[in-house]
Scaffold this motif. Structure first.
Motif, short mmCIF file in Angstrom:
data_model
loop_
_atom_site.label_atom_id
_atom_site.label_comp_id
_atom_site.label_asym_id
_atom_site.label_seq_id
_atom_site.Cartn_x
_atom_site.Cartn_y
_atom_site.Cartn_z
N SER A 1 0.81 -1.22 0.00
CA SER A 1 0.00 0.00 0.00
C SER A 1 0.85 1.27 0.00
CB SER A 1 -0.90 0.00 1.24
OG SER A 1 -0.13 -0.20 2.41
N LEU A 2 2.17 1.13 -0.08
CA LEU A 2 3.06 2.29 0.05
C LEU A 2 2.82 3.33 -1.04
CD1 LEU A 2 5.45 3.65 1.44
CD2 LEU A 2 6.98 2.27 0.01
N SER A 3 2.62 2.91 -2.28
CA SER A 3 2.45 3.85 -3.38
C SER A 3 1.22 4.72 -3.19
CB SER A 3 2.39 3.12 -4.72
OG SER A 3 1.31 2.19 -4.73
N VAL A 4 0.12 4.12 -2.70
CA VAL A 4 -1.11 4.88 -2.44
C VAL A 4 -0.87 5.89 -1.35
CG1 VAL A 4 -3.51 4.74 -1.70
CG2 VAL A 4 -2.57 2.99 -3.21
N LEU A 5 -0.18 5.47 -0.29
CA LEU A 5 0.09 6.37 0.83
C LEU A 5 0.96 7.54 0.41
CD1 LEU A 5 -0.70 6.10 3.89
CD2 LEU A 5 1.70 5.58 4.28
N ARG A 6 1.97 7.28 -0.39
CA ARG A 6 2.84 8.36 -0.88
C ARG A 6 2.04 9.37 -1.69
NH1 ARG A 6 8.11 7.75 0.11
NH2 ARG A 6 9.07 5.69 0.19
#
Length: 239
Positions: free
Chosen positions: A230-235
Motif C-alpha cells: 500500500s506504500l504507493s497509495v500512501l505516498r
C-alpha cells in the motif's frame, strides 16, 4: 483449549467461495490464524465477514489446538464500532498501510500485552482525530519501541543516523549512515506524543525521505520484513 481474548484483525484472505483465513493479533496468545468456514455466505450467523476488516477490534472465543494448524473462532463480537476508520479515504489508506506493516513485523505466537495495548490505543486515536498528516511517521517510530529497535538517542545531536546500529554519530561508517534535513526532522519526532507530532511541519520531500528511511530501518532490523504493497497509495496521498 478454549481462549477468550481481545484481538486485532491483521488481515483476512478469501479461501474458496465462502471461507476466510483470518490473521489476528490476540492480547493473550499473540499472532494466530483462523479458518472461518462459510462466513462469506452466512446471513444469520453470529460471526459476520464484516468483523474481519483490517484493524477491527474484537473480543473472541476460540478453540486453540496449538499444533501449528489453523485454529477456529467459536464466537466473536466487535469491541468498538468505528466512526471514520473504514469510511474516510485517507484513514482507510492508513489502515491498509498499518495492516501491511504489521503483517511483516509481528511473527510471534506469544503474548505481547504492551504491543497489543499500543496498537489498540493507536487505532482508536486514528479513528477519533482529524489532524493525521504525520500519523504514519509517528506510528512507525513508536512501533520500534515495542519491537526492540527504537533509536538510541544518547548522541542525538550528531548529524548522521546509523540505521544499521540505530545510533546517531559524527561520521559515516557504513552504507546505512544518512544525514540531511530529513534526519534533522526525524529527530524532532523522537519522544513526542501523537498529538505533538502532528504539529511538526514537513515538506513533501522530507516526509517522503523520512518514510523511506524508516522502511529501510525496519528491513535492517526485522527478518523477512517487506515494503508494504500500500506504500504507493500512501505516498500519493501524503505527498
Amino acid at each position: 483449549m478454549i481462549i477468550n481474548s481481545p484481538a486485532i484483525v491483521i488481515q483476512s484472505i478469501r479461501y474458496g467461495e465462502a471461507d476466510l483465513i483470518v490473521s489476528l493479533f490476540t492480547k493473550t496468545e499473540g499472532l494466530r490464524s483462523y479458518m472461518q468456514r462459510g462466513v462469506l455466505k452466512s446471513k444469520k450467523g453470529k460471526i459476520r465477514s464484516s468483523f474481519f476488516q483490517p484493524l477491527m477490534l474484537l473480543e473472541i472465543e476460540a478453540s486453540h489446538k496449538n499444533k501449528g494448524t489453523l485454529e477456529r473462532i467459536k464466537d466473536a463480537r466487535v469491541l468498538t464500532h468505528f466512526n471514520s476508520l473504514h469510511t474516510d479515504f485517507v484513514k482507510s489508506s492508513l489502515v491498509f498501510f498499518i495492516s501491511d506493516i504489521l503483517k511483516s513485523s509481528i511473527q510471534e505466537e506469544e503474548a505481547n500485552v504492551d504491543l497489543f495495548e499500543y496498537l489498540q490505543t493507536t487505532i482508536l486515536w486514528l479513528d477519533t482525530n482529524e489532524a493525521i498528516g504525520n500519523f504514519h511517521i509517528t506510528f512507525l517510530i513508536k512501533l520500534t519501541q515495542y519491537l526492540g529497535f527504537f533509536p538510541d538517542v544518547s548522541d542525538v545531536d550528531y548529524e548522521y543516523f546509523n540505521m544499521q546500529d540505530g545510533i546517531f554519530q559524527a561520521g559515516k561508517t557504513n552504507l546505512y549512515c544518512v544525514k540531511g534535513d530529513h534526519v534533522s526532522k526525524f529527530k524532532i519526532f523522537l519522544g513526542t506524543t501523537f498529538e505533538e507530532s502532528m504539529n511538526i511541519r514537513l515538506s513533501k520531500i522530507a516526509r517522503s525521505e523520512i518514510l523511506t528511511m524508516l522502511l529501510v530501518y525496519f528491513e535492517l532490523h526485522l527478518h523477512g520484513f517487506k515494503k508494504p504493497k500500500s506504500l504507493s497509495v500512501l505516498r500519493e496521498i501524503f505527498n
